[in-house]
Scaffold this motif. Structure first.
Motif, PDB file in Angstrom:
ATOM      1  N   ASP A   1      -1.966  11.682   3.754  1.00  0.00           N
ATOM      2  CA  ASP A   1      -1.485  11.542   2.377  1.00  0.00           C
ATOM      3  C   ASP A   1      -0.815  10.195   2.133  1.00  0.00           C
ATOM      4  N   GLU A   2      -1.267   9.179   2.814  1.00  0.00           N
ATOM      5  CA  GLU A   2      -0.664   7.847   2.664  1.00  0.00           C
ATOM      6  C   GLU A   2      -1.023   7.273   1.290  1.00  0.00           C
ATOM      7  N   PRO A   3      -0.036   6.759   0.539  1.00  0.00           N
ATOM      8  CA  PRO A   3      -0.342   6.212  -0.784  1.00  0.00           C
ATOM      9  C   PRO A   3      -1.194   4.953  -0.668  1.00  0.00           C
ATOM     10  N   ARG A   4      -2.087   4.790  -1.628  1.00  0.00           N
ATOM     11  CA  ARG A   4      -2.949   3.614  -1.625  1.00  0.00           C
ATOM     12  C   ARG A   4      -2.224   2.469  -2.310  1.00  0.00           C
ATOM     13  N   GLY A   5      -2.502   1.258  -1.874  1.00  0.00           N
ATOM     14  CA  GLY A   5      -1.779   0.102  -2.371  1.00  0.00           C
ATOM     15  C   GLY A   5      -2.486  -0.605  -3.505  1.00  0.00           C
ATOM     16  N   CYS A   6      -2.023  -1.810  -3.766  1.00  0.00           N
ATOM     17  CA  CYS A   6      -2.510  -2.595  -4.897  1.00  0.00           C
ATOM     18  C   CYS A   6      -3.951  -3.058  -4.683  1.00  0.00           C
ATOM     19  N   LEU A   7      -4.344  -3.321  -3.441  1.00  0.00           N
ATOM     20  CA  LEU A   7      -5.710  -3.781  -3.205  1.00  0.00           C
ATOM     21  C   LEU A   7      -6.716  -2.699  -3.547  1.00  0.00           C
ATOM     22  N   PHE A   8      -6.350  -1.432  -3.349  1.00  0.00           N
ATOM     23  CA  PHE A   8      -7.255  -0.352  -3.748  1.00  0.00           C
ATOM     24  C   PHE A   8      -7.413  -0.336  -5.268  1.00  0.00           C
ATOM     25  N   ALA A   9      -6.313  -0.557  -5.993  1.00  0.00           N
ATOM     26  CA  ALA A   9      -6.380  -0.558  -7.456  1.00  0.00           C
ATOM     27  C   ALA A   9      -7.230  -1.726  -7.952  1.00  0.00           C
ATOM     28  N   LEU A  10      -7.118  -2.883  -7.315  1.00  0.00           N
ATOM     29  CA  LEU A  10      -7.884  -4.047  -7.762  1.00  0.00           C
ATOM     30  C   LEU A  10      -9.355  -3.948  -7.408  1.00  0.00           C
ATOM     31  N   SER A  11      -9.717  -3.023  -6.518  1.00  0.00           N
ATOM     32  CA  SER A  11     -11.125  -2.893  -6.152  1.00  0.00           C
ATOM     33  C   SER A  11     -11.887  -1.998  -7.115  1.00  0.00           C
ATOM     34  N   GLN A  12     -11.221  -1.471  -8.128  1.00  0.00           N
ATOM     35  CA  GLN A  12     -11.888  -0.596  -9.085  1.00  0.00           C
ATOM     36  C   GLN A  12     -12.636  -1.437 -10.118  1.00  0.00           C
ATOM     37  N   PRO A  13     -13.922  -1.195 -10.327  1.00  0.00           N
ATOM     38  CA  PRO A  13     -14.715  -2.022 -11.247  1.00  0.00           C
ATOM     39  C   PRO A  13     -14.189  -2.061 -12.686  1.00  0.00           C
ATOM     40  N   PRO A  14     -13.762  -0.945 -13.314  1.00  0.00           N
ATOM     41  CA  PRO A  14     -13.280  -1.074 -14.703  1.00  0.00           C
ATOM     42  C   PRO A  14     -12.068  -1.988 -14.830  1.00  0.00           C
ATOM     43  N   LEU A  15     -11.164  -1.942 -13.878  1.00  0.00           N
ATOM     44  CA  LEU A  15      -9.999  -2.819 -13.940  1.00  0.00           C
ATOM     45  C   LEU A  15     -10.414  -4.270 -13.777  1.00  0.00           C
ATOM     46  N   MET A  16     -11.340  -4.547 -12.876  1.00  0.00           N
ATOM     47  CA  MET A  16     -11.769  -5.930 -12.672  1.00  0.00           C
ATOM     48  C   MET A  16     -12.511  -6.452 -13.900  1.00  0.00           C
ATOM     49  N   ILE A  17     -13.300  -5.609 -14.567  1.00  0.00           N
ATOM     50  CA  ILE A  17     -13.979  -6.044 -15.794  1.00  0.00           C
ATOM     51  C   ILE A  17     -12.949  -6.340 -16.875  1.00  0.00           C
ATOM     52  N   PHE A  18     -11.954  -5.476 -17.009  1.00  0.00           N
ATOM     53  CA  PHE A  18     -10.905  -5.691 -18.002  1.00  0.00           C
ATOM     54  C   PHE A  18     -10.163  -7.001 -17.723  1.00  0.00           C
ATOM     55  N   LEU A  19      -9.787  -7.233 -16.462  1.00  0.00           N
ATOM     56  CA  LEU A  19      -9.063  -8.462 -16.130  1.00  0.00           C
ATOM     57  C   LEU A  19      -9.934  -9.693 -16.330  1.00  0.00           C
ATOM     58  N   ALA A  20     -11.237  -9.585 -16.067  1.00  0.00           N
ATOM     59  CA  ALA A  20     -12.145 -10.715 -16.286  1.00  0.00           C
ATOM     60  C   ALA A  20     -12.249 -11.043 -17.776  1.00  0.00           C
TER      61      ALA A  20
END
Length: 50
Positions: free
Chosen positions: A14-33
């Motif tokens: 149950d280890e929490p996922r960090g920021c790199l996992f969040a940045l690897s999501q395609p919708p977020l990367m499209i939004f940031l682009a």
């Protein structure tokens, strides 16, 4: 006899996922682009056309 018990060095499941996992999501990367392109276009407009 083989020891089949789990060691203490195993990571918890149950280890929490960090920021790199969040940045690897395609919708977020499209939004940031898109936001980055808008900032770039505004900056180039200010620098070159005004």
């Amino acid at each position: 006899m083989l020891d089949t018990t789990q060691s203490d060095a195993a990571p918890p499941k149950d280890e929490p996922r960090g920021c790199l996992f969040a940045l690897s999501q395609p919708p977020l990367m499209i939004f940031l682009a898109v936001i980055g392109c808008l900032f770039l276009m505004a900056a180039l407009h200010d620098l070159l056309l005004l």
